[in-house]
Design a protein around this motif. Structure first.
Motif, PDB file in Angstrom:
ATOM      1  N   TYR A   1       0.832  -1.210   0.000  1.00  0.00           N
ATOM      2  CA  TYR A   1       0.000   0.000   0.000  1.00  0.00           C
ATOM      3  C   TYR A   1       0.868   1.261   0.000  1.00  0.00           C
ATOM      4  CZ  TYR A   1      -2.799   3.757   2.045  1.00  0.00           C
ATOM      5  OH  TYR A   1      -3.379   4.971   2.302  1.00  0.00           O
ATOM      6  N   VAL A   2       1.897   1.277   0.826  1.00  0.00           N
ATOM      7  CA  VAL A   2       2.782   2.449   0.901  1.00  0.00           C
ATOM      8  C   VAL A   2       3.515   2.644  -0.418  1.00  0.00           C
ATOM      9  CG1 VAL A   2       4.808   3.436   2.041  1.00  0.00           C
ATOM     10  CG2 VAL A   2       3.051   2.298   3.396  1.00  0.00           C
ATOM     11  N   PHE A   3       4.012   1.564  -1.005  1.00  0.00           N
ATOM     12  CA  PHE A   3       4.756   1.679  -2.263  1.00  0.00           C
ATOM     13  C   PHE A   3       3.860   2.210  -3.382  1.00  0.00           C
ATOM     14  CE2 PHE A   3       6.622  -0.202  -6.187  1.00  0.00           C
ATOM     15  CZ  PHE A   3       7.854   0.424  -6.125  1.00  0.00           C
ATOM     16  N   LYS A   4       2.619   1.744  -3.418  1.00  0.00           N
ATOM     17  CA  LYS A   4       1.701   2.199  -4.460  1.00  0.00           C
ATOM     18  C   LYS A   4       1.337   3.673  -4.275  1.00  0.00           C
ATOM     19  CE  LYS A   4      -3.012   2.007  -6.065  1.00  0.00           C
ATOM     20  NZ  LYS A   4      -4.407   1.669  -5.694  1.00  0.00           N
ATOM     21  N   THR A   5       0.934   4.059  -3.060  1.00  0.00           N
ATOM     22  CA  THR A   5       0.415   5.414  -2.834  1.00  0.00           C
ATOM     23  C   THR A   5       1.508   6.458  -2.706  1.00  0.00           C
ATOM     24  OG1 THR A   5       0.303   4.997  -0.431  1.00  0.00           O
ATOM     25  CG2 THR A   5      -1.679   4.543  -1.734  1.00  0.00           C
ATOM     26  N   LYS A   6       2.693   6.067  -2.292  1.00  0.00           N
ATOM     27  CA  LYS A   6       3.754   7.041  -2.062  1.00  0.00           C
ATOM     28  C   LYS A   6       4.796   7.088  -3.186  1.00  0.00           C
ATOM     29  CE  LYS A   6       2.516   8.686   1.933  1.00  0.00           C
ATOM     30  NZ  LYS A   6       2.221  10.119   2.120  1.00  0.00           N
ATOM     31  N   ILE A   7       5.066   5.956  -3.819  1.00  0.00           N
ATOM     32  CA  ILE A   7       6.122   5.905  -4.839  1.00  0.00           C
ATOM     33  C   ILE A   7       5.529   5.845  -6.239  1.00  0.00           C
ATOM     34  CG2 ILE A   7       8.209   4.752  -5.584  1.00  0.00           C
ATOM     35  CD1 ILE A   7       8.277   5.962  -2.741  1.00  0.00           C
ATOM     36  N   LEU A   8       4.698   4.856  -6.503  1.00  0.00           N
ATOM     37  CA  LEU A   8       4.140   4.723  -7.849  1.00  0.00           C
ATOM     38  C   LEU A   8       3.255   5.908  -8.207  1.00  0.00           C
ATOM     39  CD1 LEU A   8       3.271   0.911  -8.041  1.00  0.00           C
ATOM     40  CD2 LEU A   8       5.283   2.105  -8.906  1.00  0.00           C
ATOM     41  N   LYS A   9       2.711   6.574  -7.219  1.00  0.00           N
ATOM     42  CA  LYS A   9       1.911   7.776  -7.492  1.00  0.00           C
ATOM     43  C   LYS A   9       2.749   8.833  -8.201  1.00  0.00           C
ATOM     44  CE  LYS A   9      -1.728  10.427  -7.010  1.00  0.00           C
ATOM     45  NZ  LYS A   9      -3.028  10.134  -7.645  1.00  0.00           N
TER      46      LYS A   9
ATOM     47  N   GLY B   1      10.101  -4.319 -16.092  1.00  0.00           N
ATOM     48  CA  GLY B   1      11.213  -4.789 -15.267  1.00  0.00           C
ATOM     49  C   GLY B   1      10.948  -4.594 -13.787  1.00  0.00           C
ATOM     50  N   LEU B   2      10.238  -3.515 -13.425  1.00  0.00           N
ATOM     51  CA  LEU B   2       9.890  -3.292 -12.019  1.00  0.00           C
ATOM     52  C   LEU B   2       8.953  -4.379 -11.517  1.00  0.00           C
ATOM     53  CD1 LEU B   2       9.943  -1.511  -9.489  1.00  0.00           C
ATOM     54  CD2 LEU B   2       8.112  -0.136 -10.492  1.00  0.00           C
ATOM     55  N   ASP B   3       8.032  -4.812 -12.363  1.00  0.00           N
ATOM     56  CA  ASP B   3       7.139  -5.913 -11.997  1.00  0.00           C
ATOM     57  C   ASP B   3       7.945  -7.175 -11.721  1.00  0.00           C
ATOM     58  OD1 ASP B   3       4.961  -7.474 -11.546  1.00  0.00           O
ATOM     59  OD2 ASP B   3       4.069  -7.238 -13.526  1.00  0.00           O
ATOM     60  N   VAL B   4       8.926  -7.438 -12.568  1.00  0.00           N
ATOM     61  CA  VAL B   4       9.786  -8.614 -12.375  1.00  0.00           C
ATOM     62  C   VAL B   4      10.591  -8.483 -11.076  1.00  0.00           C
ATOM     63  CG1 VAL B   4      11.739  -9.899 -13.323  1.00  0.00           C
ATOM     64  CG2 VAL B   4       9.935  -9.065 -14.850  1.00  0.00           C
ATOM     65  N   GLN B   5      11.061  -7.269 -10.791  1.00  0.00           N
ATOM     66  CA  GLN B   5      11.839  -7.043  -9.577  1.00  0.00           C
ATOM     67  C   GLN B   5      11.004  -7.294  -8.325  1.00  0.00           C
ATOM     68  OE1 GLN B   5      14.972  -6.614  -9.496  1.00  0.00           O
ATOM     69  NE2 GLN B   5      15.431  -5.892  -7.436  1.00  0.00           N
ATOM     70  N   LEU B   6       9.731  -6.915  -8.358  1.00  0.00           N
ATOM     71  CA  LEU B   6       8.844  -7.185  -7.218  1.00  0.00           C
ATOM     72  C   LEU B   6       8.709  -8.689  -6.985  1.00  0.00           C
ATOM     73  CD1 LEU B   6       5.970  -4.568  -7.793  1.00  0.00           C
ATOM     74  CD2 LEU B   6       7.724  -4.523  -6.018  1.00  0.00           C
ATOM     75  N   THR B   7       8.630  -9.447  -8.066  1.00  0.00           N
ATOM     76  CA  THR B   7       8.546 -10.903  -7.938  1.00  0.00           C
ATOM     77  C   THR B   7       9.820 -11.473  -7.333  1.00  0.00           C
ATOM     78  OG1 THR B   7       7.057 -11.026  -9.854  1.00  0.00           O
ATOM     79  CG2 THR B   7       8.192 -13.058  -9.214  1.00  0.00           C
ATOM     80  N   LYS B   8      10.978 -10.986  -7.782  1.00  0.00           N
ATOM     81  CA  LYS B   8      12.253 -11.474  -7.247  1.00  0.00           C
ATOM     82  C   LYS B   8      12.385 -11.191  -5.756  1.00  0.00           C
ATOM     83  CE  LYS B   8      14.959 -11.036 -11.535  1.00  0.00           C
ATOM     84  NZ  LYS B   8      16.094 -10.333 -12.177  1.00  0.00           N
TER      85      LYS B   8
ATOM     86  N   GLU C   1       2.638 -11.525  -4.232  1.00  0.00           N
ATOM     87  CA  GLU C   1       2.633 -10.385  -3.310  1.00  0.00           C
ATOM     88  C   GLU C   1       2.558  -9.063  -4.094  1.00  0.00           C
ATOM     89  OE1 GLU C   1       2.249 -10.814  -0.259  1.00  0.00           O
ATOM     90  OE2 GLU C   1       2.767 -12.931  -0.025  1.00  0.00           O
ATOM     91  N   PHE C   2       2.254  -8.000  -3.365  1.00  0.00           N
ATOM     92  CA  PHE C   2       2.183  -6.645  -3.936  1.00  0.00           C
ATOM     93  C   PHE C   2       1.117  -6.539  -5.044  1.00  0.00           C
ATOM     94  CE2 PHE C   2       5.648  -5.886  -1.326  1.00  0.00           C
ATOM     95  CZ  PHE C   2       6.114  -4.573  -1.422  1.00  0.00           C
ATOM     96  N   PRO C   3      -0.108  -7.005  -4.798  1.00  0.00           N
ATOM     97  CA  PRO C   3      -1.144  -6.915  -5.849  1.00  0.00           C
ATOM     98  C   PRO C   3      -1.530  -5.476  -6.183  1.00  0.00           C
ATOM     99  CG  PRO C   3      -2.101  -7.621  -3.755  1.00  0.00           C
ATOM    100  CD  PRO C   3      -0.615  -7.653  -3.576  1.00  0.00           C
ATOM    101  N   LEU C   4      -1.546  -4.592  -5.190  1.00  0.00           N
ATOM    102  CA  LEU C   4      -1.915  -3.190  -5.453  1.00  0.00           C
ATOM    103  C   LEU C   4      -0.893  -2.525  -6.371  1.00  0.00           C
ATOM    104  CD1 LEU C   4      -3.024  -2.044  -1.877  1.00  0.00           C
ATOM    105  CD2 LEU C   4      -4.485  -2.772  -3.762  1.00  0.00           C
ATOM    106  N   SER C   5       0.377  -2.743  -6.088  1.00  0.00           N
ATOM    107  CA  SER C   5       1.434  -2.132  -6.898  1.00  0.00           C
ATOM    108  C   SER C   5       1.449  -2.706  -8.306  1.00  0.00           C
ATOM    109  CB  SER C   5       2.802  -2.339  -6.225  1.00  0.00           C
ATOM    110  OG  SER C   5       2.841  -1.696  -4.964  1.00  0.00           O
ATOM    111  N   ARG C   6       1.214  -4.000  -8.433  1.00  0.00           N
ATOM    112  CA  ARG C   6       1.216  -4.624  -9.756  1.00  0.00           C
ATOM    113  C   ARG C   6       0.048  -4.090 -10.599  1.00  0.00           C
ATOM    114  NH1 ARG C   6       4.769  -9.029  -9.722  1.00  0.00           N
ATOM    115  NH2 ARG C   6       5.326  -9.737  -7.619  1.00  0.00           N
ATOM    116  N   ASP C   7      -1.099  -3.920  -9.976  1.00  0.00           N
ATOM    117  CA  ASP C   7      -2.235  -3.337 -10.713  1.00  0.00           C
ATOM    118  C   ASP C   7      -1.904  -1.930 -11.189  1.00  0.00           C
ATOM    119  OD1 ASP C   7      -3.727  -5.606 -10.385  1.00  0.00           O
ATOM    120  OD2 ASP C   7      -4.883  -4.855  -8.668  1.00  0.00           O
ATOM    121  N   LYS C   8      -1.230  -1.160 -10.336  1.00  0.00           N
ATOM    122  CA  LYS C   8      -0.850   0.204 -10.716  1.00  0.00           C
ATOM    123  C   LYS C   8       0.163   0.185 -11.856  1.00  0.00           C
ATOM    124  CE  LYS C   8      -0.691   4.699 -10.147  1.00  0.00           C
ATOM    125  NZ  LYS C   8      -1.870   5.563 -10.414  1.00  0.00           N
ATOM    126  N   ILE C   9       1.122  -0.736 -11.815  1.00  0.00           N
ATOM    127  CA  ILE C   9       2.124  -0.843 -12.877  1.00  0.00           C
ATOM    128  C   ILE C   9       1.448  -1.209 -14.195  1.00  0.00           C
ATOM    129  CG2 ILE C   9       4.091  -2.197 -13.699  1.00  0.00           C
ATOM    130  CD1 ILE C   9       5.007  -2.380 -10.762  1.00  0.00           C
TER     131      ILE C   9
END
Length: 509
Positions: free
Chosen positions: A456-464, A480-487, A493-501
């Motif tokens: 939630y923090v990564f999506k609202t504070k960084i990806l915003k 590549g950022l999506d792949v990095q989240l998986t690694k 994990e990180f469904p909110l951030s992946r949807d935003k990406i």
């Protein structure tokens, strides 16, 4: 016919091999010579094909010219449209400023009229009982006969100078943050017919444990204003909803101002709500409805700065330069201390009628995004909860002790930080790390997981912040950022951030 095809071969060869090296004049001169040589042998069929090809060539050239003219005109219209939109926005701001000046002038004129009527009435009363007495009472608002703060003084009278004490009900003596979230969700469903997911409720309560400013964004009709309204009903202390106006340009629109003609302070509903919270020990919600109809950093700048001060004893706002003995009881030397039991909640629509919320505001607030209506569900009838602020604050402080951000997650997040800096040239500020260290424990105490909170923090504070980048050139980097989240955190994990990406990649097409 064979002579025509030989002429066509020489023509095409000249165009594709000699046009750019030799230039137009020599090339077309050579084609003319070839035409003179072969045209006499074209025959009827050759001339027919020649005419058809000539017409096609003319049509092709005409089409290319028409397309070029269309794109030039289209670009010119877009440029003119943008210029018109900019001019319209500037005109709207100018009209808002003129409206603001007119309202202030109206207040000044009304002040003069009020002063004249009051002076006349006192002079008449003095003349009836004695000449000197009438002159002495000619300026009542200057001699302290009437309070300068009408609304705030009425609050003093309402509470009789005593702070209203709140106690937990018997069925909630040992309730924790998880229990509060579930109870509020059931209350909203059973009594208000408002449906929120448990994740939304957890995010909201965890945001309250992180800071005093919360922004609720989204399309109209998704329950942004209803959420704090419902929470006020749940706490048995109704939320104060203050509608922001497009003409707001400075703090006087939010807090009011001293009128030199009436010798009174023109108070606002916002100021009254802040002052009344000093007489309560429960949780007070002040809603700035449609807060981005005006520029937030203009009218709310003082509060943004005050709430950054680590010492809450310095959260003072200056209201009046020359204090008086009959001023409201909780004003000290003309200043009002912002109590800690207040939460400022702003609602914001993202459309053409509003201003963009700047990073200065986002970085100081926690934000929730509403993108759909809640899905109805069944819940048992649940009563409201009188909750002292001190009890809720203790739960937040205990959560920060019991569920600190794990070292493993922190190290992975630092690697994510390095990746974002390298590929997107964006860095996390210290303020964001401080907010994450407060939000994550509160979210876990509300019943969520640590990784969901970090997501939630990564999506609202960084990806915003990515929304202001030219994502059309960053499609590969986003993948590549999506792949990095998986690694770093795993595939699921990180469904909110992946949807935003995914949304950002879609916008880049």
């Amino acid at each position: 016919m064979s002579a025509y095809f030989e002429f066509l071969r020489l023509t095409l060869t000249s165009i594709f091999t000699e046009l750019f090296s030799a230039g137009f004049a020599p090339t077309f001169a050579k084609i003319g010579d070839a035409f003179n040589v072969y045209s006499a042998s074209f025959g009827v069929g050759g001339w027919i094909v020649f005419v058809i090809m000539l017409l096609l060539l003319v049509g092709l050239i005409g089409a290319l010219i028409a397309i070029t003219i269309y794109f030039i005109r289209h670009a010119a219209r877009n440029k003119a449209k943008k210029g018109t939109e900019k001019a319209m926005m500037e005109e709207i701001e100018r009209l808002n400023l003129e409206l603001y000046d007119v309202v202030r002038e109206k207040d000044r004129i009304l002040g003069l009229h009020t002063s004249d009527r009051t002076s006349f009435g006192n002079a008449y009363a003095g003349g009836a009982t004695g000449g000197e007495g009438g002159e002495e009472g000619a300026t009542p608002s200057a001699n302290g006969d009437e309070p300068r703060f009408t609304r705030l003084t009425n609050v003093d009278i309402k509470y009789n100078g005593e702070v209203l004490k709140t106690t937990l009900p018997e069925d909630a003596k040992d309730i924790d943050l998880k229990g509060i979230c579930e109870r509020f969700r059931y209350f909203a469903c059973s009594q208000m017919r408002l449906y929120y997911t448990i994740d939304t409720v957890r995010q909201f309560f965890a945001a309250m444990g992180t800071g005093k400013l919360i922004i609720l964004e989204g399309i109209s009709g998704t329950g942004k204003t209803s959420l704090p309204y419902c929470l006020g009903r749940f706490f048995k202390n109704n939320a104060n909803i203050c509608s922001v106006q497009p003409s707001w340009r400075d703090r006087s629109e939010l807090l009011g101002y001293y009128n030199d003609f009436t010798h009174k302070f023109t108070e606002t509903e916002f100021l009254r709500a802040v002052y009344e919270s000093t007489y309560r020990d429960d949780n007070n919600l002040i809603v700035l409805d449609e807060m981005n109809l005006a520029r937030i950093e203009y009218y709310f700048a003082e509060f943004l700065s005050i709430m950054e001060m680590p010492n809450v004893a310095e959260w003072n706002i200056d209201l009046i330069a020359a204090p008086r003995d009959d001023d409201p009881k909780h004003l000290h030397n003309g200043k009002l201390l912002i109590p800690q039991n207040i939460f400022f909640i702003g609602t914001a629509n993202n459309d053409d009628s509003t201003f963009t919320i700047t990073d200065k505001v986002y970085d100081r607030a926690m934000s929730l995004f509403f993108d759909n209506k809640g899905q109805p569900f069944e819940a048992p009838y649940t009563e409201a909860l009188t909750l002292p602020y001190a009890y809720l604050d203790n739960l937040y402080n205990q959560a920060k002790k019991d569920y600190p951000l794990s070292q493993d997650t922190l190290e992975k997040f630092e690697k994510l930080d390095e990746y974002v800096i390298e590929h997107f040239k964006l860095a996390f500020g210290n303020r964001i790390m401080k907010q994450m260290n407060a939000f994550v424990p509160c979210y876990v105490a509300c019943g969520g997981t640590e990784l969901d909170a970090v997501d939630y923090v990564f999506k609202t504070k960084i990806l915003k912040k990515f929304e202001v980048l030219n994502v059309a050139f960053l499609r590969d980097e986003l993948a590549g950022l999506d792949v990095q989240l998986t690694k770093l955190f795993g595939k699921n994990e990180f469904p909110l951030s992946r949807d935003k990406i995914r949304l950002l990649i879609k916008m880049s097409r």
